[in-house]
Design an enzyme around this catalytic site. Structure first.
Site, PDB file in Angstrom:
ATOM      1  N   TRP A 188       0.807  -1.226   0.000  1.00 20.68           N
ATOM      2  CA  TRP A 188       0.000   0.000   0.000  1.00 20.68           C
ATOM      3  C   TRP A 188       0.837   1.271   0.000  1.00 20.68           C
ATOM      4  O   TRP A 188       0.295   2.366  -0.069  1.00 20.68           O
ATOM      5  CB  TRP A 188      -0.929   0.014   1.223  1.00 20.68           C
ATOM      6  N   LYS A 229      -3.062  -7.957  -7.952  1.00 17.04           N
ATOM      7  CA  LYS A 229      -3.816  -7.978  -6.686  1.00 17.04           C
ATOM      8  C   LYS A 229      -3.223  -6.870  -5.830  1.00 17.04           C
ATOM      9  O   LYS A 229      -2.196  -7.038  -5.174  1.00 17.04           O
ATOM     10  CB  LYS A 229      -3.652  -9.346  -6.009  1.00 17.04           C
ATOM     11  N   PRO A 230      -3.874  -5.697  -5.824  1.00 16.77           N
ATOM     12  CA  PRO A 230      -3.313  -4.596  -5.039  1.00 16.77           C
ATOM     13  C   PRO A 230      -3.606  -4.778  -3.553  1.00 16.77           C
ATOM     14  O   PRO A 230      -4.446  -5.597  -3.170  1.00 16.77           O
ATOM     15  CB  PRO A 230      -4.062  -3.369  -5.573  1.00 16.77           C
ATOM     16  N   GLY A 253       6.367  -6.576  -0.873  1.00 17.63           N
ATOM     17  CA  GLY A 253       5.696  -6.513   0.422  1.00 17.63           C
ATOM     18  C   GLY A 253       6.666  -6.897   1.522  1.00 17.63           C
ATOM     19  O   GLY A 253       7.886  -6.790   1.357  1.00 17.63           O
ATOM     20  N   SER A 254       6.126  -7.366   2.617  1.00 18.70           N
ATOM     21  CA  SER A 254       6.964  -7.666   3.777  1.00 18.70           C
ATOM     22  C   SER A 254       7.766  -8.947   3.553  1.00 18.70           C
ATOM     23  O   SER A 254       7.358  -9.833   2.797  1.00 18.70           O
ATOM     24  CB  SER A 254       6.082  -7.818   5.013  1.00 18.70           C
ATOM     25  N   GLU A 308      10.371  -8.511  -3.794  1.00 18.53           N
ATOM     26  CA  GLU A 308      10.950  -7.237  -3.345  1.00 18.53           C
ATOM     27  C   GLU A 308      10.418  -7.001  -1.945  1.00 18.53           C
ATOM     28  O   GLU A 308       9.233  -6.717  -1.769  1.00 18.53           O
ATOM     29  CB  GLU A 308      10.530  -6.097  -4.287  1.00 18.53           C
ATOM     30  N   LEU A 309      11.288  -7.121  -0.940  1.00 17.32           N
ATOM     31  CA  LEU A 309      10.786  -7.242   0.436  1.00 17.32           C
ATOM     32  C   LEU A 309      11.242  -6.083   1.329  1.00 17.32           C
ATOM     33  O   LEU A 309      11.585  -5.025   0.845  1.00 17.32           O
ATOM     34  CB  LEU A 309      11.225  -8.600   0.987  1.00 17.32           C
ATOM     35  N   CYS A 317      10.282   1.256   1.681  1.00 15.37           N
ATOM     36  CA  CYS A 317      11.220   0.168   1.941  1.00 15.37           C
ATOM     37  C   CYS A 317      12.646   0.670   1.985  1.00 15.37           C
ATOM     38  O   CYS A 317      13.492   0.085   2.647  1.00 15.37           O
ATOM     39  CB  CYS A 317      11.054  -0.911   0.874  1.00 15.37           C
ATOM     40  N   GLU A 321      12.549  -2.982  10.822  1.00 17.52           N
ATOM     41  CA  GLU A 321      11.973  -1.966   9.946  1.00 17.52           C
ATOM     42  C   GLU A 321      10.775  -1.324  10.660  1.00 17.52           C
ATOM     43  O   GLU A 321       9.810  -2.019  10.978  1.00 17.52           O
ATOM     44  CB  GLU A 321      11.510  -2.644   8.650  1.00 17.52           C
TER      45      GLU A 321
END
Ligand code: TAP
Length: 488
Positions: free
Chosen positions: A158, A182-183, A235-236, A256-257, A290, A392
């Protein structure tokens, strides 16, 4: 163009974008709130498994014809998409502000970067070439050709509702893949608005699809689906690992985390420039990035001056409802969750002896009462016993600590499971070379804070992920290589 052109009521009313048109969703309706006011701005419908199947079938049916188009035709479609997005940037930005909270000017910058990505990958679509490999045997020739991976499932967070969708969309389409997006549940409407722009740009039916709903159901359905060839996930790290571990079949994955990004400021640095960089990359988008600077290590001789100036820089930032004040520095945080984590990390740091230098609470005033606001916050004298330095935060909180020599700075900066982005401010060339070589990160920005640019690879190491976005490397993620060994 007014907001209604980009976000007709229909778009906010429980639809998916499948096979070229918006369809009413059959599943449970879930509200989407404006994080600055708590107002419900619309609803999504949680996609059913039948709706996910329909989107995958549409993408599969569109794949061969789209891949077979001449590269120039796909490039032209991406250029048209970039133009449509840029021409409606303000309306799309206002929609993003309402679902995500970032100020309109910042949101507009993100939309324009998405348009730039469309044009960049349009150009790259025309430069997809293979290789001829030298072959020792007479009469043989080895060709390496690139073929699109196929149907891509893109799952996005988000914090950057346009760019993180757009990078996957643009690279997929340039390579000849089709896509189901899928947002994030918090920010679905920007993705649906992008799909509307794809339709306006004449991108053929089924090439771009959007299904909304909960990640654990709809996202997982894409991960599990036998007819999805690749998952492109941002995302995470926890969800990325879950996807890697639960994916029931072999398929391409790019992940991509999370990040926990350090900045190192040496005694030779331009301190004013370093402070400016820290303020920008620490607090932009409320630190929900991130690649946000989470922790700063400062050479002891310049530590006090740096901390004082950083506190003043943080205090000078404005916090406001980003729809009402488009040029605010910080808007609302996207939801109560990152706000609660920020407060928890702050309490942990203060409880373990950190010194509060700036911020530390929500701004006061009736206009903030119903939203998720927090002032940009700096804590100094931090140690690695504190969460602010080792996890984080994903909020407007930065921890600062002194260091005595470069080895210590490198050791502290690398003391994390993450490896996404790092930042250095130094003017001494030996320091610059030592630090850039020693930092175990996918991105190192020296005397600037722009870790990601469109034409260079962008990706993390360790628990920050596998694969790349941006640049030619980002496009390669969407190809299979085929070795053709020819005998004349
Ligand atoms: P997540 O909670 O991991 O959610 C990301 C996406 O995954 C959402 O669309 C989510 O859906 C979906 N999801 C959740 N569970 C799933 C499952 N079991 N299977 C498939 N999909 C699932 O991350 P977030 O809180 O939205 O975003 C913040 C994180 O993203 C931070 O760690 C940040 O560092 C990272 N991030 C990384 C980058 C790069 S480039 N490395 C860029 C931006 C953000 P729901 O929304 O419905 O839960």
């Amino acid at each position: 163009m007014d907001d209604a052109a980009v976000a007709p009521n229909k778009l906010l009313d429980g639809v998916h974008f499948i096979a070229g048109s918006f369809r009413d969703g059959a599943g449970e309706r879930l509200p989407v709130q404006d994080p600055a006011t708590g107002e419900v701005i619309g609803h999504i419908a949680a996609a059913t498994l039948e709706e996910v199947d329909a989107a995958v079938a549409a993408a599969r049916a569109a794949f061969r014809p789209w891949a077979a188009l001449p590269p120039k035709a796909r490039a032209a479609a991406l250029h048209r998409l970039g133009d449509r997005i840029a021409s409606d940037a303000l309306a799309m930005a206002r929609l993003m502000t309402r679902e995500q909270g970032k100020p309109v000017n910042e949101a507009k910058g993100e939309i324009l970067k998405l348009a730039e990505a469309c044009h960049f990958y349009a150009e790259e679509a025309t430069r997809v070439h293979g290789e001829i490999i030298p072959n020792d045997q007479p009469g043989f020739q080895s060709l390496v050709v690139r073929e699109p991976v196929g149907v891509v499932g893109a799952i996005t967070p988000w914090n950057y509702p346009a760019e993180l969708v757009g990078w996957k969309l643009c690279a997929s389409l340039a390579a000849g893949c089709t896509i189901i997006i899928k947002p994030a549940e918090l920010t679905p409407f920007t993705a649906l608005a992008i799909a509307a722009k794809a339709a306006e740009a004449g991108i053929p039916s089924g090439v771009v699809n959007v299904v909304t709903g909960k990640g654990s159901v709809v996202g997982q359905a894409l991960v599990d689906h036998p007819d999805v060839d690749k998952i492109a996930f941002t995302g995470s790290s926890a969800v990325g690992l879950h996807i890697q571990q639960t994916c029931p079949r072999i398929k391409r994955l790019s992940l991509e985390l999370g990040g926990n990004c350090p900045m190192i400021v040496t005694a030779s640095a331009d301190i004013a420039a370093a402070v400016k960089g820290a303020v920008r990359r620490g607090f932009r988008n409320c630190g929900q990035i991130c690649i946000a600077i989470n922790r700063i290590y400062v050479a002891r001789p310049v530590y006090d001056a740096f901390v004082e100036q950083l506190g003043a820089g943080a205090d000078a930032l404005s916090v406001a409802n980003g729809l009402v004040q488009p040029d605010a520095d910080l808007g609302a945080m996207a939801s109560g969750e990152p706000l609660a984590k920020t407060e928890a990390h702050l309490a942990d740091a203060l409880g373990k002896g950190a010194r509060l230098v700036a911020g530390g609470a929500a701004p006061e005033g009736a206009e903030y009462a119903d939203g998720h606001f927090f002032r940009p916050t700096v804590v100094a004298d931090c140690t690695h016993a504190m969460q602010v330095m080792t996890e984080e935060t994903f909020g407007p909180l930065v921890g600062v600590a002194p260091f005595d020599d470069l080895d210590e700075a490198i050791r502290l900066a690398n003391d994390t499971p993450y490896g996404l982005a790092s930042y250095v401010y130094a003017r001494d060339l030996v320091e610059v070379q030592t630090l850039s070589a020693g930092l175990d990160y996918g991105n190192v920005a020296i005397n600037n804070v722009d870790a990601g640019i469109m034409n260079a690879p962008y990706g993390g190491r360790k628990q920050s992920g596998v694969g790349y976005e941006h640049g030619r490397e980002g496009l390669l993620e969407y190809f299979n290589f085929k070795h053709v060994r020819l005998h004349h």
